[in-house]
Design a protein around this motif. Sequence first.
Motif, PDB file in Angstrom:
ATOM      1  N   SER A   1      14.979 -24.839 -33.146  1.00 31.77           N
ATOM      2  CA  SER A   1      15.620 -26.215 -33.290  1.00 31.77           C
ATOM      3  C   SER A   1      15.339 -27.022 -31.712  1.00 31.77           C
ATOM      4  O   SER A   1      14.768 -28.148 -31.861  1.00 31.77           O
ATOM      5  CB  SER A   1      17.204 -26.544 -33.348  1.00 31.77           C
ATOM      6  OG  SER A   1      17.674 -27.752 -33.307  1.00 31.77           O
TER       7      SER A   1
ATOM      8  N   SER B   1      11.428 -27.732 -31.566  1.00 32.09           N
ATOM      9  CA  SER B   1      11.219 -28.946 -32.547  1.00 32.09           C
ATOM     10  C   SER B   1      11.614 -30.190 -31.859  1.00 32.09           C
ATOM     11  O   SER B   1      10.891 -31.258 -32.119  1.00 32.09           O
ATOM     12  CB  SER B   1      11.707 -28.610 -34.008  1.00 32.09           C
ATOM     13  OG  SER B   1      11.249 -27.693 -34.632  1.00 32.09           O
ATOM     14  N   ALA B   2      12.759 -30.394 -31.293  1.00 32.12           N
ATOM     15  CA  ALA B   2      13.102 -31.547 -30.697  1.00 32.12           C
ATOM     16  C   ALA B   2      12.128 -32.051 -29.667  1.00 32.12           C
ATOM     17  O   ALA B   2      11.928 -33.189 -29.464  1.00 32.12           O
ATOM     18  CB  ALA B   2      14.701 -31.639 -30.142  1.00 32.12           C
TER      19      ALA B   2
ATOM     20  N   MET C   1       8.899 -31.215 -29.239  1.00 36.29           N
ATOM     21  CA  MET C   1       7.887 -31.789 -29.941  1.00 36.29           C
ATOM     22  C   MET C   1       7.713 -33.181 -30.472  1.00 36.29           C
ATOM     23  O   MET C   1       6.952 -33.949 -30.234  1.00 36.29           O
ATOM     24  CB  MET C   1       7.467 -30.790 -31.058  1.00 36.29           C
ATOM     25  CG  MET C   1       6.944 -29.305 -30.421  1.00 36.29           C
ATOM     26  SD  MET C   1       5.993 -28.420 -31.615  1.00 36.29           S
ATOM     27  CE  MET C   1       7.146 -28.063 -32.881  1.00 36.29           C
ATOM     28  N   GLU C   2       8.953 -33.165 -31.136  1.00 42.89           N
ATOM     29  CA  GLU C   2       9.242 -34.560 -31.789  1.00 42.89           C
ATOM     30  C   GLU C   2       9.356 -35.747 -30.704  1.00 42.89           C
ATOM     31  O   GLU C   2       9.082 -36.854 -30.837  1.00 42.89           O
ATOM     32  CB  GLU C   2      10.522 -34.596 -32.551  1.00 42.89           C
ATOM     33  CG  GLU C   2      10.193 -33.910 -33.936  1.00 42.89           C
ATOM     34  CD  GLU C   2       9.190 -34.641 -34.793  1.00 42.89           C
ATOM     35  OE1 GLU C   2       9.126 -35.807 -34.899  1.00 42.89           O
ATOM     36  OE2 GLU C   2       8.079 -33.802 -35.216  1.00 42.89           O
ATOM     37  N   LYS C   3       9.941 -35.466 -29.240  1.00 41.55           N
ATOM     38  CA  LYS C   3      10.079 -36.504 -28.393  1.00 41.55           C
ATOM     39  C   LYS C   3       8.521 -36.869 -28.135  1.00 41.55           C
ATOM     40  O   LYS C   3       8.240 -38.036 -27.828  1.00 41.55           O
ATOM     41  CB  LYS C   3      10.683 -35.504 -27.147  1.00 41.55           C
ATOM     42  CG  LYS C   3      10.537 -36.403 -26.016  1.00 41.55           C
ATOM     43  CD  LYS C   3      11.303 -35.837 -24.843  1.00 41.55           C
ATOM     44  CE  LYS C   3      10.328 -34.963 -23.813  1.00 41.55           C
ATOM     45  NZ  LYS C   3      11.073 -34.593 -22.806  1.00 41.55           N
ATOM     46  N   TYR C   4       7.656 -35.916 -28.106  1.00 41.76           N
ATOM     47  CA  TYR C   4       6.155 -36.417 -27.512  1.00 41.76           C
ATOM     48  C   TYR C   4       5.433 -37.137 -29.073  1.00 41.76           C
ATOM     49  O   TYR C   4       4.571 -37.790 -28.791  1.00 41.76           O
ATOM     50  CB  TYR C   4       5.374 -35.565 -27.273  1.00 41.76           C
ATOM     51  CG  TYR C   4       6.012 -35.146 -25.762  1.00 41.76           C
ATOM     52  CD1 TYR C   4       5.924 -35.970 -24.745  1.00 41.76           C
ATOM     53  CD2 TYR C   4       6.544 -33.735 -25.592  1.00 41.76           C
ATOM     54  CE1 TYR C   4       6.526 -35.555 -23.435  1.00 41.76           C
ATOM     55  CE2 TYR C   4       7.022 -33.318 -24.201  1.00 41.76           C
ATOM     56  CZ  TYR C   4       7.109 -34.221 -23.358  1.00 41.76           C
ATOM     57  OH  TYR C   4       7.635 -34.066 -21.803  1.00 41.76           O
ATOM     58  N   ARG C   5       5.864 -36.468 -30.091  1.00 42.54           N
ATOM     59  CA  ARG C   5       4.804 -36.950 -31.387  1.00 42.54           C
ATOM     60  C   ARG C   5       5.352 -38.205 -31.572  1.00 42.54           C
ATOM     61  O   ARG C   5       4.598 -39.106 -32.319  1.00 42.54           O
ATOM     62  CB  ARG C   5       5.366 -36.068 -32.559  1.00 42.54           C
ATOM     63  CG  ARG C   5       4.611 -36.115 -33.519  1.00 42.54           C
ATOM     64  CD  ARG C   5       4.915 -35.245 -35.055  1.00 42.54           C
ATOM     65  NE  ARG C   5       5.386 -33.851 -34.270  1.00 42.54           N
ATOM     66  CZ  ARG C   5       4.628 -32.914 -34.714  1.00 42.54           C
ATOM     67  NH1 ARG C   5       3.129 -32.762 -34.822  1.00 42.54           N
ATOM     68  NH2 ARG C   5       4.946 -31.543 -34.358  1.00 42.54           N
TER      69      ARG C   5
ATOM     70  N   SER D   1       6.181 -41.328 -33.757  1.00 43.96           N
ATOM     71  CA  SER D   1       5.907 -41.439 -35.218  1.00 43.96           C
ATOM     72  C   SER D   1       4.801 -41.100 -35.552  1.00 43.96           C
ATOM     73  O   SER D   1       4.272 -41.414 -36.852  1.00 43.96           O
ATOM     74  CB  SER D   1       6.249 -42.753 -35.389  1.00 43.96           C
ATOM     75  OG  SER D   1       5.432 -43.785 -34.881  1.00 43.96           O
TER      76      SER D   1
ATOM     77  N   GLY E   1       1.691 -38.796 -36.740  1.00 46.03           N
ATOM     78  CA  GLY E   1       1.539 -37.472 -37.609  1.00 46.03           C
ATOM     79  C   GLY E   1       0.045 -37.003 -37.350  1.00 46.03           C
ATOM     80  O   GLY E   1      -0.604 -37.764 -36.660  1.00 46.03           O
TER      81      GLY E   1
ATOM     82  N   GLY F   1      -0.528 -36.792 -33.677  1.00 44.56           N
ATOM     83  CA  GLY F   1       0.645 -36.431 -33.179  1.00 44.56           C
ATOM     84  C   GLY F   1       0.657 -35.295 -32.669  1.00 44.56           C
ATOM     85  O   GLY F   1       1.410 -34.773 -31.711  1.00 44.56           O
TER      86      GLY F   1
ATOM     87  N   VAL G   1       1.742 -34.144 -28.346  1.00 41.23           N
ATOM     88  CA  VAL G   1       2.416 -33.158 -28.226  1.00 41.23           C
ATOM     89  C   VAL G   1       1.904 -32.103 -27.302  1.00 41.23           C
ATOM     90  O   VAL G   1       2.600 -31.876 -26.198  1.00 41.23           O
ATOM     91  CB  VAL G   1       3.126 -32.087 -29.538  1.00 41.23           C
ATOM     92  CG1 VAL G   1       3.698 -30.919 -29.106  1.00 41.23           C
ATOM     93  CG2 VAL G   1       3.764 -33.213 -30.343  1.00 41.23           C
TER      94      VAL G   1
END
Length: 86
Positions: free
Chosen positions: A9, A12-13, A15-19, A21, A23, A27, A31
Motif C-alpha cells: 500500500s 503504491s501510494a 508511485m501514484e504521487k508521481y504518476r 493522472s 497512465g 505514467g 514514477v
Amino acid sequence: MKYSTHEVSEASAVMEKYRASEGGEVGAALVVVGLSAERAAKEAGLRDDMIRVAHRAGASIRQLAEASGLGRKTVTAIVSNASLKE
C-alpha cells in the motif's frame, strides 16, 4: 520475498504521487523519474554529511573536491553549512 499489505500500500501510494493522472508508458516513466530524484537527493545528503565528517577529520577542501567530483566552491559551501546541520 514477501511483502505485507501495508508495504504494498505504501509503495503504491508513492508511485501514484508521481504518476498523477498519467497512465501507460508516460505514467511509468514519471514514477521512475520521481523515485530516482528521491534517491539522488538522499544520496546527495549522505555525500554532504560525509564531506563534513571528512573535513572535520582534517581533509582539505581540495581533497574533498577531487574525491567527490564537485567544485571547490561547492565543497566550501557544503562545509560552511555544517553549523546548520549540527
